[in-house]
Design a protein around this motif. Structure first.
Motif, PDB file in Angstrom:
ATOM      1  N   PHE A 260       4.400   7.010   9.456  1.00 60.63           N
ATOM      2  CA  PHE A 260       3.714   5.944   8.757  1.00 60.63           C
ATOM      3  C   PHE A 260       4.328   4.598   9.165  1.00 60.63           C
ATOM      4  N   ASP A 261       3.854   3.540   8.530  1.00 60.28           N
ATOM      5  CA  ASP A 261       4.404   2.212   8.773  1.00 60.28           C
ATOM      6  C   ASP A 261       5.915   2.251   8.565  1.00 60.28           C
ATOM      7  N   PRO A 262       6.708   1.910   9.597  1.00 58.26           N
ATOM      8  CA  PRO A 262       8.169   1.986   9.438  1.00 58.26           C
ATOM      9  C   PRO A 262       8.686   1.196   8.243  1.00 58.26           C
ATOM     10  N   LYS A 263       7.979   0.151   7.826  1.00 58.41           N
ATOM     11  CA  LYS A 263       8.437  -0.628   6.691  1.00 58.41           C
ATOM     12  C   LYS A 263       8.199   0.111   5.380  1.00 58.41           C
ATOM     13  N   ILE A 266       6.750   7.277   4.588  1.00 59.43           N
ATOM     14  CA  ILE A 266       6.358   8.247   3.575  1.00 59.43           C
ATOM     15  C   ILE A 266       7.587   8.983   3.070  1.00 59.43           C
ATOM     16  N   GLY A 267       7.612   9.230   1.790  1.00 58.31           N
ATOM     17  CA  GLY A 267       8.713   9.972   1.204  1.00 58.31           C
ATOM     18  C   GLY A 267       9.804   9.084   0.667  1.00 58.31           C
ATOM     19  N   ASP A 268       9.963   7.881   1.180  1.00 54.83           N
ATOM     20  CA  ASP A 268      11.014   6.988   0.728  1.00 54.83           C
ATOM     21  C   ASP A 268      10.478   5.889  -0.193  1.00 54.83           C
ATOM     22  N   ILE A 269       9.191   5.942  -0.500  1.00 60.52           N
ATOM     23  CA  ILE A 269       8.608   4.902  -1.329  1.00 60.52           C
ATOM     24  C   ILE A 269       8.336   5.442  -2.711  1.00 60.52           C
ATOM     25  N   SER A 270       8.107   4.583  -3.624  1.00 58.87           N
ATOM     26  CA  SER A 270       7.725   4.936  -4.979  1.00 58.87           C
ATOM     27  C   SER A 270       6.402   4.257  -5.276  1.00 58.87           C
ATOM     28  N   LEU A 271       5.345   5.059  -5.354  1.00 61.20           N
ATOM     29  CA  LEU A 271       4.031   4.484  -5.594  1.00 61.20           C
ATOM     30  C   LEU A 271       3.949   3.822  -6.965  1.00 61.20           C
ATOM     31  N   GLU A 279      -3.806  -2.316  -1.688  1.00 61.31           N
ATOM     32  CA  GLU A 279      -4.051  -2.127  -0.262  1.00 61.31           C
ATOM     33  C   GLU A 279      -3.122  -1.076   0.325  1.00 61.31           C
ATOM     34  N   PHE A 280      -1.871  -1.135  -0.090  1.00 59.87           N
ATOM     35  CA  PHE A 280      -0.912  -0.147   0.408  1.00 59.87           C
ATOM     36  C   PHE A 280      -1.285   1.258  -0.063  1.00 59.87           C
ATOM     37  N   ILE A 281      -1.666   1.369  -1.321  1.00 57.59           N
ATOM     38  CA  ILE A 281      -2.036   2.678  -1.857  1.00 57.59           C
ATOM     39  C   ILE A 281      -3.257   3.217  -1.132  1.00 57.59           C
ATOM     40  N   ARG A 282      -4.230   2.357  -0.841  1.00 58.17           N
ATOM     41  CA  ARG A 282      -5.429   2.799  -0.142  1.00 58.17           C
ATOM     42  C   ARG A 282      -5.088   3.270   1.269  1.00 58.17           C
ATOM     43  N   GLU A 283      -4.250   2.523   1.971  1.00 56.03           N
ATOM     44  CA  GLU A 283      -3.847   2.946   3.328  1.00 56.03           C
ATOM     45  C   GLU A 283      -3.055   4.248   3.287  1.00 56.03           C
ATOM     46  N   TYR A 284      -2.179   4.355   2.300  1.00 53.48           N
ATOM     47  CA  TYR A 284      -1.370   5.566   2.184  1.00 53.48           C
ATOM     48  C   TYR A 284      -2.258   6.790   1.970  1.00 53.48           C
ATOM     49  N   ASN A 285      -3.186   6.706   1.041  1.00 49.80           N
ATOM     50  CA  ASN A 285      -4.068   7.834   0.755  1.00 49.80           C
ATOM     51  C   ASN A 285      -4.960   8.163   1.951  1.00 49.80           C
TER      52      ASN A 285
END
Length: 611
Positions: A260-263, A266-271, A279-285
């Motif tokens: 995923f986006d290095p910034k 996945i797995g290291d973020i907290s939704l 926007e981030f949630i939409r891209e993630y899904n």
């Protein structure tokens, strides 16, 4: 001069990997020896025709008297012998000419030369052959004199005209055959050219579609990416070769492996913390759905009887929030090396592995992994250096048939591994230097025959280990370390079965041999046990061998108080020290050696004092 190089130690061929070829360098002596061997082989190859000719001459000289008699006899026959010799000579001539003469040049000339020239040459050859056959027949019958009449009668003229007409008709038939041959061969060439052109067009179309699909897979729009997935799957189905199909599958696997986006990995973020970032949630899904679509495509294709099963799948380093390969059939190699399986369900239900599946270095974090009814048929499953934390593995109904499972140097914490209901036949298991902390391991298959399990230098702390010994198999925990762990053995130990804990170190651990019938198997414990216990509960000893030798028992109890029956076999306490075991009177008849045990009054080593 050094000795010639070992063929097994020679550098790999051109198709070998570069890493392998770079690891070996020939010395000057080895190069010289190799050149000499090649020179000798070339000399032998050049001498073969001369040697064959010499052998034929020697055989001919040896059989010369017999051959001379045979030839003289055949030649004495006025007709049959001559004809036979002529036929034999023709066969020898044709055989030698086929070996020495290249007839392909004649075939090429017949196709490239003018049609009239080919017909003329063919007719001339046929006339020459007919003349040769007539001359041979005339010579065979004794070469009688041929007389010609000065006056030609009408009947003779009629016969002559009929013969001339036959010759002309034969030549016309030969010309027709030549024309048909040229036409047929021309049609075949045109068909081959058309097929080659069609193949080139297919390859060109496939390559163009492949480039389009690869561009679509990299598009930012979800609909375009989904279209790229199905176009790439179509290219796999219509690939001109297996290599091209593998390339298309590798591209799809590469999209699953891509991060995923290095910034925002996945797995290291907290939704929850970034819920405001729609926007981030939409891209993630969308990215998660995109990857799940590729996996679902693989699963659907691997269900059917198609060429997808024979391909290899590389998911090295991929991140799976969840995974579903239920019912998939893998005949090639599958790699999950370094992959990360996050909290969620990862199903391999009813999957079949015929090649190899590699989880080396994979990480399972709060994962639920199901191998229910899976089949490992003569394959290799690698979990080397894998890490398991707060995960759960189940194998009910799973079949391991002459497989190899290697989980050496793996680490598991607060993880459950359940083989209840599985079937294991002739499988080799390796858990060398594995570490298990606060784990529940249940090896309780329905059928467990043959094979071996090796836990050399493994470390078990704070957990439970349930084992049903294999029939005619080996389970060994050599030099392993146990701390605060419960080990329970259930089921019979028949002849050929060995369960051993040689040279172990155990602290605050319990070894419970629960309800087994020890019918000819072997059980061994040696090493140092502190604040632990070994109990034979409701066991039957019949023809088995129990070795509690070289055991140092520090505040450790060994109990035979619950033994039901002890007939045959042996119990050996040679060089054991520590607290005297309980219930020795139940096994008195089969004890072959006693240890040097402590008592309130001091050490005891004799049989009378021990009892």
């Amino acid at each position: 001069m050094g000795k010639p190089p070992n063929p097994d130690s020679r550098p790999p061929s051109r198709g070998a990997s570069s890493s392998t070829s770079a690891s070996y360098c020939w010395s000057s002596e080895e190069i010289q020896a190799e050149l000499q061997q090649r020179a000798r082989r070339q000399r032998l190859k050049a001498q073969r025709p001369a040697l064959a000719t010499l052998a034929v001459l020697m055989i001919g000289l040896g059989f010369y008297p017999l051959l001379a008699v045979a030839v003289a006899y055949l030649w004495s026959q006025p007709k049959a012998g001559h004809v036979l010799l002529l036929i034999l000579g023709a066969v020898i001539f044709i055989g030698l000419s086929k070996r020495k003469f290249d007839f392909s040049a004649i075939r090429i000339w017949s196709l490239e030369a003018g049609l009239g020239k080919v017909i003329a040459v063919t007719c001339a050859l046929i006339l020459g052959l007919v003349l040769a056959l007539f001359s041979s027949a005339w010579w065979v019958v004794g070469a009688p004199e041929i007389s010609f009449s000065e006056v030609v009668s009408p009947s003779s003229m009629e016969k002559l005209l009929l013969r001339v007409a036959g010759v002309v008709g034969g030549l016309a038939l030969v010309s027709a055959l030549v024309i048909n041959y040229r036409k047929q061969h021309t049609n075949e060439i045109q068909i081959r050219i058309a097929e080659q052109q069609e193949q080139r067009d297919q390859r060109q179309t496939w390559n163009e579609n492949f480039r389009s699909a690869a561009e679509m897979l990299s598009d930012d729009h979800p609909a375009q990416r989904d279209a790229g997935i199905y176009l790439m799957s179509f290219l796999v189905d219509t690939a001109p070769s297996m290599n091209q199909a593998q390339v298309a599958v590798d591209v799809l696997c590469g999209r699953v492996r891509s991060s995923f986006d290095p910034k925002r990995p996945i797995g290291d973020i907290s939704l929850d913390e970034r819920s405001e970032q729609e926007e981030f949630i939409r891209e993630y899904n969308a990215e998660v759905k995109f990857r799940e679509t590729i996996i679902r495509l693989f699963r659907d294709r691997l269900h059917s009887d198609s060429g997808w099963q024979a391909l290899s799948y590389d998911f090295t380093g991929a991140i799976f929030p969840q995974l579903d390969f239920s019912g998939s059939d893998f005949s090639g190699e599958v790699s999950f090396r370094g992959a990360v399986f996050l909290g969620g369900q990862h199903s391999f239900w009813n999957a079949t592995f015929r090649g190899s599946v590699d989880f080396t270095g994979a990480q399972f974090k709060q994962a639920l992994v199901y191998f229910d009814d899976a089949n490992f048929a003569s394959c290799e499953a690698l979990f080397v250096r894998s890490k398991f934390s707060d995960s759960h593995f189940t194998f009910p109904g799973c079949m391991f048939d002459r497989a190899r499972v290697d989980a050496s140097w793996s680490q598991a914490k607060n993880t459950t591994v359940d083989f209840t209901g599985s079937q294991i036949h002739g499988t080799q298991w390796s858990f060398i230097s594995a570490k298990y902390e606060d784990c529940e391991i249940m090896i309780d298959p329905v059928k467990f025959t043959g094979g071996s399990m090796h836990f050399q230098r493994a470390i078990f702390t704070s957990g439970n280990f349930l084992l049903v010994p294999p029939r005619a198999g080996i389970v060994e925990f050599e030099r392993s370390y146990f701390h605060n762990i419960q080990i329970s053995l259930h089921g019979p130990m028949v002849e050929g079965t060995y369960v051993g804990f040689p040279m172990i170190t155990a602290k605050e651990s319990n070894f419970n041999i629960m309800h087994p019938d020890l019918l000819g198997g072997e059980f061994e414990v040696s090493g140092t046990l502190s604040d632990s216990s070994i109990s034979f509960f409701r066991s039957k000893l019949s023809g088995s061998k129990i070795f509690l030798t070289n055991v140092e028992l520090h505040e450790t109890e060994v109990s035979f108080a619950e033994i039901v029956e002890a007939t045959g076999g042996s119990v050996d306490f040679t060089r054991s020290t520590g607290r005297c075991p309980e219930g020795l009177e139940n096994i008195q008849s089969i004890i072959v050696a006693y240890g040097n045990w402590d008592s309130p009054g001091g050490p005891r080593s004799t049989r009378a004092e021990s009892l």
